[in-house]
Write a protein that holds these residues in place. Sequence first.
Motif, PDB file in Angstrom:
ATOM      1  N   MET A   1       0.704  -1.023   0.084  1.00 45.41           N
ATOM      2  CA  MET A   1      -0.004   0.087   0.023  1.00 45.41           C
ATOM      3  C   MET A   1       1.013   1.070  -0.012  1.00 45.41           C
ATOM      4  SD  MET A   1      -3.003   1.202   0.097  1.00 45.41           S
ATOM      5  CE  MET A   1      -4.309   0.073   0.405  1.00 45.41           C
ATOM      6  N   HIS A   2       1.838   1.482   0.909  1.00 48.07           N
ATOM      7  CA  HIS A   2       2.779   2.300   1.174  1.00 48.07           C
ATOM      8  C   HIS A   2       4.053   1.772   1.311  1.00 48.07           C
ATOM      9  CE1 HIS A   2      -0.477   5.708   1.466  1.00 48.07           C
ATOM     10  NE2 HIS A   2      -0.823   4.956   2.472  1.00 48.07           N
ATOM     11  N   PRO A   3       4.701   1.320   0.122  1.00 48.35           N
ATOM     12  CA  PRO A   3       6.128   1.214   0.041  1.00 48.35           C
ATOM     13  C   PRO A   3       7.147   2.131   0.650  1.00 48.35           C
ATOM     14  CG  PRO A   3       5.486   1.523  -2.134  1.00 48.35           C
ATOM     15  CD  PRO A   3       4.307   1.585  -1.254  1.00 48.35           C
ATOM     16  N   GLU A   4       8.237   1.972   0.942  1.00 44.84           N
ATOM     17  CA  GLU A   4       9.094   2.713   1.438  1.00 44.84           C
ATOM     18  C   GLU A   4       9.684   3.455   0.089  1.00 44.84           C
ATOM     19  OE1 GLU A   4      13.171   2.798   3.557  1.00 44.84           O
ATOM     20  OE2 GLU A   4      11.549   1.885   5.051  1.00 44.84           O
ATOM     21  N   ARG A   5       9.353   4.828   0.030  1.00 45.48           N
ATOM     22  CA  ARG A   5       9.615   5.600  -1.183  1.00 45.48           C
ATOM     23  C   ARG A   5      10.100   6.995  -0.558  1.00 45.48           C
ATOM     24  NH1 ARG A   5       5.360   5.958  -5.564  1.00 45.48           N
ATOM     25  NH2 ARG A   5       4.070   6.298  -3.634  1.00 45.48           N
ATOM     26  N   ILE A   6      11.404   7.238  -0.338  1.00 51.30           N
ATOM     27  CA  ILE A   6      11.873   8.383   0.358  1.00 51.30           C
ATOM     28  C   ILE A   6      12.712   9.308  -0.461  1.00 51.30           C
ATOM     29  CG2 ILE A   6      13.287   8.807   2.450  1.00 51.30           C
ATOM     30  CD1 ILE A   6      10.917   6.854   3.106  1.00 51.30           C
ATOM     31  N   VAL A   7      12.253  10.341  -0.398  1.00 53.38           N
ATOM     32  CA  VAL A   7      13.151  11.556  -1.171  1.00 53.38           C
ATOM     33  C   VAL A   7      14.064  12.303  -0.015  1.00 53.38           C
ATOM     34  CG1 VAL A   7      13.039  13.791  -2.485  1.00 53.38           C
ATOM     35  CG2 VAL A   7      11.440  11.883  -2.666  1.00 53.38           C
ATOM     36  N   THR A   8      15.213  12.153  -0.269  1.00 50.28           N
ATOM     37  CA  THR A   8      16.082  12.810   0.951  1.00 50.28           C
ATOM     38  C   THR A   8      16.806  14.086   0.465  1.00 50.28           C
ATOM     39  OG1 THR A   8      18.221  11.760  -0.399  1.00 50.28           O
ATOM     40  CG2 THR A   8      17.032  10.389   1.305  1.00 50.28           C
ATOM     41  N   GLY A   9      17.329  14.636   1.538  1.00 49.71           N
ATOM     42  CA  GLY A   9      17.831  16.001   1.493  1.00 49.71           C
ATOM     43  C   GLY A   9      18.880  16.414   2.477  1.00 49.71           C
ATOM     44  N   GLY A  10      19.473  17.472   2.610  1.00 53.51           N
ATOM     45  CA  GLY A  10      20.202  17.590   4.007  1.00 53.51           C
ATOM     46  C   GLY A  10      21.670  17.110   3.878  1.00 53.51           C
ATOM     47  N   GLN A  11      21.870  16.609   5.002  1.00 50.41           N
ATOM     48  CA  GLN A  11      23.207  16.030   5.278  1.00 50.41           C
ATOM     49  C   GLN A  11      23.134  14.486   4.910  1.00 50.41           C
ATOM     50  OE1 GLN A  11      26.096  17.641   5.872  1.00 50.41           O
ATOM     51  NE2 GLN A  11      24.974  19.495   5.869  1.00 50.41           N
ATOM     52  N   PRO A  12      24.131  13.688   4.518  1.00 50.31           N
ATOM     53  CA  PRO A  12      24.332  12.121   4.347  1.00 50.31           C
ATOM     54  C   PRO A  12      23.871  11.696   5.808  1.00 50.31           C
ATOM     55  CG  PRO A  12      25.814  13.291   3.323  1.00 50.31           C
ATOM     56  CD  PRO A  12      25.382  14.241   4.051  1.00 50.31           C
ATOM     57  N   LEU A  13      23.058  10.641   5.675  1.00 55.44           N
ATOM     58  CA  LEU A  13      22.836   9.956   6.792  1.00 55.44           C
ATOM     59  C   LEU A  13      24.106   9.196   7.512  1.00 55.44           C
ATOM     60  CD1 LEU A  13      19.626   7.779   6.090  1.00 55.44           C
ATOM     61  CD2 LEU A  13      19.945   9.096   7.899  1.00 55.44           C
ATOM     62  N   THR A  14      25.146   9.047   6.920  1.00 56.17           N
ATOM     63  CA  THR A  14      26.441   8.349   7.189  1.00 56.17           C
ATOM     64  C   THR A  14      27.109   9.483   8.250  1.00 56.17           C
ATOM     65  OG1 THR A  14      27.537   9.300   5.165  1.00 56.17           O
ATOM     66  CG2 THR A  14      26.658   6.790   5.242  1.00 56.17           C
ATOM     67  N   THR A  15      26.985  10.816   7.914  1.00 55.44           N
ATOM     68  CA  THR A  15      27.500  11.796   8.659  1.00 55.44           C
ATOM     69  C   THR A  15      26.748  12.620   9.661  1.00 55.44           C
ATOM     70  OG1 THR A  15      27.484  13.503   7.067  1.00 55.44           O
ATOM     71  CG2 THR A  15      29.455  12.070   7.002  1.00 55.44           C
ATOM     72  N   ALA A  16      25.226  12.767   9.508  1.00 52.92           N
ATOM     73  CA  ALA A  16      24.408  13.428  10.016  1.00 52.92           C
ATOM     74  C   ALA A  16      24.324  12.821  11.543  1.00 52.92           C
ATOM     75  CB  ALA A  16      23.010  13.511   9.324  1.00 52.92           C
ATOM     76  N   THR A  17      24.164  13.918  12.532  1.00 52.94           N
ATOM     77  CA  THR A  17      24.011  13.511  13.824  1.00 52.94           C
ATOM     78  C   THR A  17      22.553  13.632  14.153  1.00 52.94           C
ATOM     79  OG1 THR A  17      24.245  15.881  14.556  1.00 52.94           O
ATOM     80  CG2 THR A  17      26.123  14.342  14.643  1.00 52.94           C
TER      81      THR A  17
ATOM     82  N   ARG B   1      -2.150  15.476   2.226  1.00 57.24           N
ATOM     83  CA  ARG B   1      -3.172  15.257   1.232  1.00 57.24           C
ATOM     84  C   ARG B   1      -2.960  15.721   0.007  1.00 57.24           C
ATOM     85  NH1 ARG B   1      -7.574  11.631   1.692  1.00 57.24           N
ATOM     86  NH2 ARG B   1      -7.835  12.299   3.892  1.00 57.24           N
ATOM     87  N   GLY B   2      -2.603  15.100  -1.307  1.00 53.53           N
ATOM     88  CA  GLY B   2      -2.539  15.713  -2.415  1.00 53.53           C
ATOM     89  C   GLY B   2      -1.029  16.611  -2.777  1.00 53.53           C
ATOM     90  N   GLY B   3      -0.376  16.425  -1.725  1.00 49.94           N
ATOM     91  CA  GLY B   3       1.075  16.997  -1.652  1.00 49.94           C
ATOM     92  C   GLY B   3       1.879  15.844  -2.093  1.00 49.94           C
ATOM     93  N   ASN B   4       3.391  16.050  -1.967  1.00 50.17           N
ATOM     94  CA  ASN B   4       4.218  15.059  -2.192  1.00 50.17           C
ATOM     95  C   ASN B   4       5.448  15.276  -1.577  1.00 50.17           C
ATOM     96  OD1 ASN B   4       5.958  17.083  -3.887  1.00 50.17           O
ATOM     97  ND2 ASN B   4       4.435  16.902  -5.294  1.00 50.17           N
ATOM     98  N   ALA B   5       6.523  14.453  -1.542  1.00 54.39           N
ATOM     99  CA  ALA B   5       7.641  14.350  -0.676  1.00 54.39           C
ATOM    100  C   ALA B   5       8.192  15.829  -0.964  1.00 54.39           C
ATOM    101  CB  ALA B   5       8.239  13.367  -0.839  1.00 54.39           C
TER     102      ALA B   5
END
Length: 206
Positions: A1-17, A26-30
């Motif tokens: 129904m809601h698969p994990e579809r992620i739009v990312t921004g900001g710092q990389p997860l590998t370095t972000a604290t 509703r009607g918007g998007n990531a």
Amino acid sequence: MHPERIVTGGQPLTTATKVLLMLHGRGGNAQDILSLAQQLDVDDFALLAPQATGHSWYPYSFLAPQAQNQPALSSALAMLGGLLQKLEAQGISRKSIYLLGFSQGACLTLEFAAQNADRYGGIVAFTGGLIGNQLDPGKYHGDFAGTPVFIGTSDPDFHVPVERVQASTALLKSLGASVTEKIYPNRGHTISQDEIDLANTLIFKA
């Protein structure tokens, strides 16, 4: 129904604290909700914005009986739970995870957090309340342990009655959250600059 579809921004997860999960309405998007980060003090955050299937997290009003919004609602909540588990597996504690949503996304944000109360970094709900035709305190568990929460809304708001916002605030406080609620007369269904300023002051700069 809601698969994990992620739009990312900001710092990389590998370095972000710190990590901010951003849930669109509703009607918007990531991409829409992710663009809000330009006005937030989150330069050192990794930003994750899930995309709802069909641009809606659940089909009916958040005030409808929960059964009417299934299975989409449970799928959305499970998707968020899985996402947090992955972040924690990468060594990011819940104290470093922040949640934010607008409108339908704000309702989902509050519902997920209240069903999984813990010490998060902070929670921002731009016009939202807990989900269901009636609030059932028995389905909410855990301890927010002082997690700062900001909820802003308009009175009136066509989609979110102020009474539900106030009832949600009371329930979150009963679970140990430190909630700041602000009600704006006749503001309309939008996000005001004052709300952004308060979110920055109370949540992201804290």
